[in-house]
Design an enzyme around this catalytic site. Structure first.
Site, short mmCIF file in Angstrom:
data_model
loop_
_atom_site.label_atom_id
_atom_site.label_comp_id
_atom_site.label_asym_id
_atom_site.label_seq_id
_atom_site.Cartn_x
_atom_site.Cartn_y
_atom_site.Cartn_z
N ASP A 43 0.85 -1.19 0.00
CA ASP A 43 0.00 0.00 0.00
C ASP A 43 0.89 1.26 0.00
O ASP A 43 2.10 1.17 0.23
CB ASP A 43 -0.90 -0.02 1.24
CG ASP A 43 -2.07 0.94 1.14
OD1 ASP A 43 -2.43 1.34 0.02
OD2 ASP A 43 -2.65 1.27 2.20
N GLU B 234 2.85 4.71 -4.27
CA GLU B 234 2.95 5.53 -5.50
C GLU B 234 4.32 6.19 -5.67
O GLU B 234 4.72 6.35 -6.84
CB GLU B 234 1.84 6.60 -5.50
CG GLU B 234 0.45 6.08 -5.79
CD GLU B 234 -0.14 5.28 -4.63
OE1 GLU B 234 -1.02 4.46 -4.88
OE2 GLU B 234 0.28 5.47 -3.47
N ASP C 221 -8.95 3.26 -2.79
CA ASP C 221 -10.02 3.62 -1.85
C ASP C 221 -11.24 4.17 -2.59
O ASP C 221 -11.48 5.38 -2.65
CB ASP C 221 -9.51 4.66 -0.84
CG ASP C 221 -8.40 4.10 0.02
OD1 ASP C 221 -8.20 2.88 0.02
OD2 ASP C 221 -7.72 4.89 0.70
#
Length: 546
Positions: free
Chosen positions: A174, A177, A253
Site C-alpha cells: 500500500d 505511489e 479507496d
C-alpha cells in the site's frame, strides 16, 4: 510500439512485450476478507469462525496497519498478536491464508532496526544536498528505500523472511505511489529526490511511476528466496507495465456509490488490456456506508472478477457477509459458492494468461469488434459472459449477446445471439451466460464436471481447457484441451492432454447443456437422462448426436 490486428491478438502481443503475468497460487483466486483493521488475534479468529459456521467459503484474511508495532513495517504488535505463527498455523488447517499489509515508508526512529540498517546500507532516497528524504506516513516521519537501486531491493527482499517465518502467505503493498500525507502540495515525494536508476542516476521525477513496480520486484524476490516451494503473491496499489510479472492490483479507496460500482467494470476491462490482468475493487466501496442493495450488487459483480475481496475503513459499518440480514447472507453464500465451483475455470484462465498472454477478463469488443461501446458487461475467459446490475433499483437489465447460441448459466435456457435482450435480474441474481460450443470445468469437491454447451450449426467452436497441478509451487502439471467440432447432426469433443500431474479423481462428470439425443464416449454409450454421467478422465473422444 504499434500493434495491427484483432484486439485480442494485439493485447497478447503487448503482454509478449512487457512480460506475461506470473502464475498465482490457486488460493489467491478465492475470496479475501479484510477491514481497516482487524485489531487483534481474537477478532481474526472470530471472523474465520464466522465464515466457517455460516458455511461461507474463505481463502484469505488480510491484516491492515494495526497488526504492526507503531505502524513500523516488518514488525508485529505483540500485544495484539502475541503468537502470529500459531494463528496462521491454525487458520491454515481450514485452508485460510493470512496476508499482511506493507508500506514503503520506514519510520525515522534510531531505535528501529530497519531504519538503522537502511542508513548503514545507504539505501534511502536523498535530496540533492545529501539529506534523506523524509515525509509523513502512518508512523509519522519516514524515510523511503530507493527501489531503483538493486542493493536497496535486495535489502528489502531480505526483510520478508520476518513475516514469512510467522506463517504469512501473501503481502499487500500500500501507499507505494509513493504516497505521503501533506497539508498542501503534492502528496508524494519531492521530484528532485536523487535515485540510483539501476546505476545510471536520475531523479524521482523520472523514477516516480516505477516505484511500486520495483517494490513488487523486491517483494517477489524475497518470497521466492525464502519460500522457493511456493509461488509468491503480492497485491499492489501502484505499478507500471510489467507489474503483473510480480503482483496483482486493486483500485484503491473507492467511494461507496453506484457510480463507483459502474466505474469498477470499466477499470477492470481497461486494466486487463493495459498489462494488469488481475484487478478488483473493495466490495461496497472503501470509505462509505453501502446499503444492502449496493453491497449485494457489488458482491455479485466482484464474484466474477479476478480479485474478489471485501475491504472497508474502520469508521464504516462492519462489512462481513452476515452484517446485513438473512437475505443478504443467503445471496452472498450463493455467489461465494458459485465462485468456488468455478475455481478450476479461473485457475485454467490464469495458466493460459501465464502461458500465452491472453487475459482472464476480456472486454466485449474482443468477442465482437462491433461491441466496442459496451462497458457494463464483460467476458470471463472465452466462455462466460458476465452482465452485472449496476443501476440502483433495477430488477432487470439489457444484455447484448454476440452472434451464436448462449445459455443462461443457472437455467440452461438457450438464447440466440447477435442482439440485445432484456434479462430479469432481481436482487441476488446476476445475468451469466455460457457460449454455445464451449466446455467449462465445474468443481464438485475434488472431482470436476465438464459442461458442454451445445453449439448450433457446423464448424469449429470455442471448446475449452482444464489446467491442474498441486495448486501452488512448481511441480508436475496437466493441461487438457477440449476441441469442439460439429458436422451435420454430430458434435465431437476431442481431448488432448499434456503434462505429468495425476489428479485426485480418475473420472470426470460429464454434462450436456442443450438438446441432444445420444452420447458415446470412446465408442461406449452413456446415459445422461438423469443428469451428468461419470466418464474416465483419460477419454479421447465424445460424440453427441443432436
Amino acid at each position: 510500439y504499434m500493434f495491427a490486428g484483432q484486439p485480442e491478438d494485439n493485447v497478447a502481443r503487448y503482454y509478449d512485450l512487457i512480460g506475461h503475468p506470473v502464475m498465482p497460487p490457486r488460493w489467491a483466486l478465492g475470496y479475501h476478507q479484510c477491514r481497516w483493521s482487524y485489531m487483534n488475534e481474537d477478532e481474526v479468529r472470530e471472523i474465520a469462525e464466522g465464515f466457517k459456521k455460516r458455511d461461507l467459503p474463505l481463502s484469505a484474511i488480510h491484516l491492515d496497519i494495526h497488526y504492526m508495532d507503531g505502524y513500523r513495517v516488518f514488525t508485529v504488535d505483540e500485544k495484539r498478536f502475541p503468537d502470529l505463527k500459531d494463528l496462521t498455523d491454525d487458520l491454515l488447517k481450514d485452508d485460510i491464508r493470512v496476508v499482511t499489509i506493507l508500506d514503503p515508508g520506514v519510520k525515522t526512529d534510531p531505535e528501529y532496526f530497519l531504519y538503522r540498517e537502511g542508513r548503514e546500507k545507504d539505501v534511502f532516497m536523498k535530496l540533492p544536498d545529501g539529506e534523506e528524504v523524509h515525509a509523513v506516513v502512518w508512523p509519522c516521519w519516514c524515510a523511503f528505500p530507493d527501489f531503483s537501486d538493486p542493493v536497496a531491493r535486495d535489502w528489502w527482499a531480505q526483510q520478508y523472511r520476518i513475516l514469512l517465518d510467522r506463517g504469512i502467505s501473501g503481502f499487500w503493498h500500500d501507499m507505494n505511489e509513493p504516497a505521503a500525507f501533506a497539508a498542501w502540495g503534492g502528496c508524494t515525494l519531492p521530484t528532485v529526490a536523487v535515485q540510483k536508476l539501476e546505476g545510471r542516476g536520475g531523479t524521482h521525477l523520472e523514477a516516480h511511476n516505477l516505484y511500486g513496480l520495483q517494490e513488487a520486484m523486491a517483494g517477489f524476490e524475497g518470497q521466492r528466496r525464502f519460500r522457493p516451494e511456493r509461488r509468491p503473491w503480492i497485491l499492489s496499489r501502484s505499478g507500471w507495465p510489467g507489474l503483473s510479472r510480480y503482483a496483482w492490483h486493486w483500485t484503491g479507496d473507492s467511494e461507496s456509490n453506484w457510480w463507483s460500482l459502474e466505474q469498477t467494470l470499466r477499470i477492470l476491462m481497461n486494466m486487463s488490456v493495459s498489462g494488469i490482468p488481475y484487478t478488483g475493487a473493495d466490495i461496497g466501496g472503501f470509505g462509505g456506508k453501502p446499503d444492502k442493495e449496493l453491497y449485494t450488487r457489488w458482491f455479485e459483480a466482484a464474484s466474477m472478477m479476478p480479485f474478489f475481496r471485501v475491504h472497508s475503513a474502520y469508521f464504516t459499518p462492519r462489512r462481513e457477509p452476515w452484517c446485513y440480514d438473512d437475505e443478504t447472507l443467503e445471496i452472498t453464500r450463493f455467489h461465494l459458492k458459485r465462485r468456488y465451483s468455478l475455481l478450476s475455470y479461473w485457475y485454467t484462465l490464469a495458466a493460459a494468461a501465464t502461458r500465452t498472454g491472453r487475459t482472464p477478463v476480456r472486454p466485449m469488443y474482443m468477442e465482437d469488434v462491433a461491441m466496442v461501446d459496451v462497458d457494463d458487461q464483460f467476458m470471463t475467459g472465452n466462455a462466460l459472459l458476465v452482465a452485472p446490475v449496476v443501476r440502483k433499483g433495477a430488477n432487470s437489465r439489457q444484455v447484448r449477446l454476440p452472434a451464436g447460441t448462449w445459455y443462461d448459466w443457472e437455467t440452461g435456457s438457450a438464447v440466440g445471439g447477435g442482439r440485445a435482450i432484456d434479462v430479469p435480474a432481481p436482487l441476488g441474481s446476476m445475468p451469466l451466460f455460457a457460449k454455445g460450443g464451449s466446455v467449462v470445468p465445474f468443481d464438485l469437491g475434488d472431482a470436476v464436471e465438464l459442461r458442454l454447451f451445445m453449439p448450433e450449426g457446423d464448424g469449429r467452436f470455442t471448446g475449452g481447457e482444464l489446467y491442474r497441478d498441486a495448486g501452488d509451487g512448481y511441480g508436475a502439471w496437466l493441461l487438457e484441451q477440449f476441441q469442439v467440432a460439429a458436422e451435420g447432426g454430430t458434435v465431437t469433443v476431442t481431448r488432448k492432454a499434456t503434462g505429468d500431474f495425476v489428479p485426485a479423481a480418475a473420472t470426470f462428470a460429464f454434462r450436456v447443456v442443450g438438446a441432444c439425443s445420444s452420447v458415446t464416449v470412446d465408442g461406449t454409450a452413456i446415459d445422461l437422462s438423469d443428469g451428468p454421467a461419470e466418464i474416465l478422465s483419460t477419454f479421447t473422444s465424445i460424440q453427441i448426436t443432436r
